[in-house]
Scaffold this active site. Structure first.
Site, PDB file in Angstrom:
ATOM      1  N   TYR A  13       0.806  -1.223   0.000  1.00  0.00           N
ATOM      2  CA  TYR A  13       0.000   0.000   0.000  1.00  0.00           C
ATOM      3  C   TYR A  13       0.841   1.275   0.000  1.00  0.00           C
ATOM      4  O   TYR A  13       0.351   2.332  -0.394  1.00  0.00           O
ATOM      5  CB  TYR A  13      -0.934   0.001   1.217  1.00  0.00           C
ATOM      6  CG  TYR A  13      -1.670  -1.298   1.370  1.00  0.00           C
ATOM      7  CD1 TYR A  13      -2.640  -1.679   0.450  1.00  0.00           C
ATOM      8  CD2 TYR A  13      -1.362  -2.174   2.402  1.00  0.00           C
ATOM      9  CE1 TYR A  13      -3.295  -2.895   0.557  1.00  0.00           C
ATOM     10  CE2 TYR A  13      -2.022  -3.393   2.513  1.00  0.00           C
ATOM     11  CZ  TYR A  13      -2.980  -3.747   1.596  1.00  0.00           C
ATOM     12  OH  TYR A  13      -3.616  -4.949   1.696  1.00  0.00           O
ATOM     13  N   ASP A  15       3.578   2.222  -1.790  1.00  0.00           N
ATOM     14  CA  ASP A  15       3.928   2.756  -3.106  1.00  0.00           C
ATOM     15  C   ASP A  15       2.719   3.402  -3.773  1.00  0.00           C
ATOM     16  O   ASP A  15       2.789   4.544  -4.221  1.00  0.00           O
ATOM     17  CB  ASP A  15       4.476   1.637  -3.998  1.00  0.00           C
ATOM     18  CG  ASP A  15       5.616   0.887  -3.342  1.00  0.00           C
ATOM     19  OD1 ASP A  15       6.717   1.437  -3.294  1.00  0.00           O
ATOM     20  OD2 ASP A  15       5.389  -0.232  -2.870  1.00  0.00           O
ATOM     21  N   TYR A 196       4.406  -4.070  10.027  1.00  0.00           N
ATOM     22  CA  TYR A 196       4.820  -5.233   9.260  1.00  0.00           C
ATOM     23  C   TYR A 196       4.731  -6.472  10.147  1.00  0.00           C
ATOM     24  O   TYR A 196       4.692  -6.370  11.385  1.00  0.00           O
ATOM     25  CB  TYR A 196       6.252  -5.051   8.760  1.00  0.00           C
ATOM     26  CG  TYR A 196       6.415  -3.932   7.762  1.00  0.00           C
ATOM     27  CD1 TYR A 196       5.793  -3.996   6.516  1.00  0.00           C
ATOM     28  CD2 TYR A 196       7.196  -2.813   8.052  1.00  0.00           C
ATOM     29  CE1 TYR A 196       5.936  -2.964   5.599  1.00  0.00           C
ATOM     30  CE2 TYR A 196       7.352  -1.785   7.131  1.00  0.00           C
ATOM     31  CZ  TYR A 196       6.716  -1.865   5.909  1.00  0.00           C
ATOM     32  OH  TYR A 196       6.854  -0.844   4.999  1.00  0.00           O
ATOM     33  N   GLN A 247      -7.997   7.045   1.570  1.00  0.00           N
ATOM     34  CA  GLN A 247      -6.934   7.793   2.248  1.00  0.00           C
ATOM     35  C   GLN A 247      -7.440   8.911   3.157  1.00  0.00           C
ATOM     36  O   GLN A 247      -6.925   9.077   4.271  1.00  0.00           O
ATOM     37  CB  GLN A 247      -5.952   8.330   1.215  1.00  0.00           C
ATOM     38  CG  GLN A 247      -5.093   7.224   0.605  1.00  0.00           C
ATOM     39  CD  GLN A 247      -4.135   7.737  -0.445  1.00  0.00           C
ATOM     40  OE1 GLN A 247      -4.470   8.648  -1.204  1.00  0.00           O
ATOM     41  NE2 GLN A 247      -2.955   7.151  -0.522  1.00  0.00           N
ATOM     42  N   ARG A 263       3.851   2.291   9.446  1.00  0.00           N
ATOM     43  CA  ARG A 263       4.923   1.597   8.741  1.00  0.00           C
ATOM     44  C   ARG A 263       5.149   2.232   7.371  1.00  0.00           C
ATOM     45  O   ARG A 263       4.278   2.931   6.840  1.00  0.00           O
ATOM     46  CB  ARG A 263       4.560   0.126   8.566  1.00  0.00           C
ATOM     47  CG  ARG A 263       3.536  -0.128   7.467  1.00  0.00           C
ATOM     48  CD  ARG A 263       3.123  -1.582   7.362  1.00  0.00           C
ATOM     49  NE  ARG A 263       2.579  -1.877   6.044  1.00  0.00           N
ATOM     50  CZ  ARG A 263       1.966  -3.015   5.725  1.00  0.00           C
ATOM     51  NH1 ARG A 263       1.799  -3.960   6.649  1.00  0.00           N
ATOM     52  NH2 ARG A 263       1.522  -3.220   4.500  1.00  0.00           N
ATOM     53  N   GLY A 264       6.330   1.974   6.793  1.00  0.00           N
ATOM     54  CA  GLY A 264       6.606   2.412   5.431  1.00  0.00           C
ATOM     55  C   GLY A 264       6.716   3.918   5.320  1.00  0.00           C
ATOM     56  O   GLY A 264       7.168   4.611   6.233  1.00  0.00           O
ATOM     57  N   GLU A 265       6.285   4.450   4.192  1.00  0.00           N
ATOM     58  CA  GLU A 265       6.458   5.879   3.917  1.00  0.00           C
ATOM     59  C   GLU A 265       5.150   6.657   3.988  1.00  0.00           C
ATOM     60  O   GLU A 265       5.064   7.682   4.653  1.00  0.00           O
ATOM     61  CB  GLU A 265       7.088   6.065   2.538  1.00  0.00           C
ATOM     62  CG  GLU A 265       7.341   7.519   2.173  1.00  0.00           C
ATOM     63  CD  GLU A 265       8.145   7.680   0.891  1.00  0.00           C
ATOM     64  OE1 GLU A 265       7.865   8.634   0.145  1.00  0.00           O
ATOM     65  OE2 GLU A 265       9.057   6.861   0.651  1.00  0.00           O
ATOM     66  N   ASP A 266       4.114   6.178   3.305  1.00  0.00           N
ATOM     67  CA  ASP A 266       2.893   6.974   3.219  1.00  0.00           C
ATOM     68  C   ASP A 266       2.231   7.161   4.581  1.00  0.00           C
ATOM     69  O   ASP A 266       1.927   8.288   4.984  1.00  0.00           O
ATOM     70  CB  ASP A 266       1.908   6.316   2.248  1.00  0.00           C
ATOM     71  CG  ASP A 266       0.653   7.148   2.051  1.00  0.00           C
ATOM     72  OD1 ASP A 266       0.773   8.328   1.681  1.00  0.00           O
ATOM     73  OD2 ASP A 266      -0.448   6.627   2.283  1.00  0.00           O
ATOM     74  N   SER A 267       2.021   6.071   5.319  1.00  0.00           N
ATOM     75  CA  SER A 267       1.361   6.202   6.622  1.00  0.00           C
ATOM     76  C   SER A 267       2.240   6.953   7.617  1.00  0.00           C
ATOM     77  O   SER A 267       1.734   7.637   8.522  1.00  0.00           O
ATOM     78  CB  SER A 267       0.976   4.830   7.177  1.00  0.00           C
ATOM     79  OG  SER A 267       2.118   4.013   7.370  1.00  0.00           O
TER      80      SER A 267
END
Length: 371
Positions: A13, A15, A196, A247, A263-267
């Site tokens: 999700y 990317d 994750y 979103q 986690r990751g970039e967007d969230s």
């Protein structure tokens, strides 16, 4: 400007989350005509209702959505700007059309707080075929591309966070029961969890069970599948499973929470805009390169050391006991207020900078003048 954005979904999700926000900002905020190429429409559909996973081409919110297949439509040629997200490389046939038209070509890189990003942001890369690709780095300083942010976001967030009734109505619409909502009204801490599989879940649940303040834990369906069993211990947090949402609604989930695990970039970026304490699980990389990136961000994030210790522990899943100790320290009455204030400070400092879409649009306009 007419633009093509290419997105290969690697992190389920994150990317597509970044690319979809960027596409909307460029289309609705900058007036661009945007075509978004996505190889995994099923993941896209989970964060944007109305996307059909079996359609070769469709429109959503005024944006042309193309399924990026192994045999892309050869009639869809390059336009003014081509943006490849995270070095995904456009298909060979599309590159042929780029060699004819020489569009502005942007490689939108991953977000990083590392110092070297500033010196590489905006640099060109000349290819043997005559095409030039420019590297565009999101970041946290004026010398980078910035972060994605909508102009009215702060006002909308502040109004929502100041209205407990609106928050209850929103969570109720996502299936959170009145019994759980009543815990929020009587002083329970609301925590959102998006992690994750490697996250030290046992350490988190143990610390929340030991905390004298009760916890309502909001988690998307399918994330942390052992959460309910782990939370069954005495004093464990109450768990509310939420559906995957569009979103803007995910933003509201983050706004409802007192503490966000992301986690990751967007969230991660959206949790920063919530102006609430956050714990970031960075995307794991070989040889622990991701931990260097984590430290670079922690050097900029103005949170107290107890919060930094928790974030480090959360990214070392082999030691859940360290997570439990660190979370207990970060939630302690002597340290929690400092973390909440630093989260507000971080939001204000970052919101004062131009957002990524504005910076990118200006950058592309300058390059287009030189063509």
């Amino acid at each position: 400007m007419q633009a093509d954005i290419f997105c290969r979904v690697v992190d389920n999700y994150g990317d597509i989350g970044v690319c979809w926000r960027l596409a909307r900002r460029l289309a609705h905020g900058c007036g661009w005509d945007v075509r978004l190429w996505v190889d995994d429409l099923a993941s896209f559909a989970r964060i944007q209702p109305g996307i059909a996973a079996d359609q070769a081409r469709q429109a959503c919110q005024g944006i042309d959505i193309v399924h990026w297949s192994d045999t892309p439509d050869p009639t869809l040629a390059a336009r003014d700007v081509v943006i490849e997200a995270f070095a995904c490389d456009p298909p060979a046939g599309f590159l042929d059309s780029m060699r004819r038209t020489h569009p502005v070509w942007i490689n939108l890189e991953y977000l990083s707080a590392e110092a070297w990003v500033e010196s590489c942001h905006g640099l060109p890369s000349q290819r043997p075929d005559g095409l030039v690709k420019h590297f565009f780095f999101p970041g946290f300083t004026p010398a980078t591309g910035g972060l994605l942010r909508e102009p009215a976001l702060s006002a909308e967030r502040n109004a929502f966070q100041a209205d407990p009734g609106a928050q209850d109505a929103f969570l109720r619409s996502l299936g959170v029961s009145d019994a759980l909502l009543s815990q929020r009204r009587t002083g329970a801490r609301t925590v959102s969890l998006f992690c994750y599989p490697s996250a030290p879940l046992d350490g988190l649940v143990q610390a929340l069970a030991d905390d004298p303040v009760p916890t309502l834990l909001l988690a998307p369906q399918g994330v942390a599948p052992g959460l309910e069993a782990a939370s069954a211990r005495p004093g464990g947090p109450a768990v509310a499973r939420l559906p995957f949402v569009a979103q803007p609604d995910y933003d509201r989930v983050l706004w409802c929470a007192d503490l966000n695990f992301v986690r990751g970039e967007d969230s991660f970026v959206r949790a920063a805009w919530a102006a609430r304490p956050l714990v970031w699980q960075i995307y794991p990389q070989e040889e622990n390169i991701h931990l260097e990136k984590l430290e670079a961000w922690l050097a900029r994030y103005p949170a107290p050391e107890t919060a930094a210790a928790l974030i480090r522990a959360w990214n070392l899943p082999a030691n859940p006991e360290a997570t439990a100790r660190a979370l207990a320290d970060a939630l302690a009455p002597a340290t929690w207020p400092a973390w909440t204030q630093s989260a507000r400070d971080w939001d204000l400092a970052q919101a004062a900078l131009p957002d990524l879409a504005e910076n990118l649009a200006g950058f592309c306009a300058e390059l287009a003048k030189k063509r």
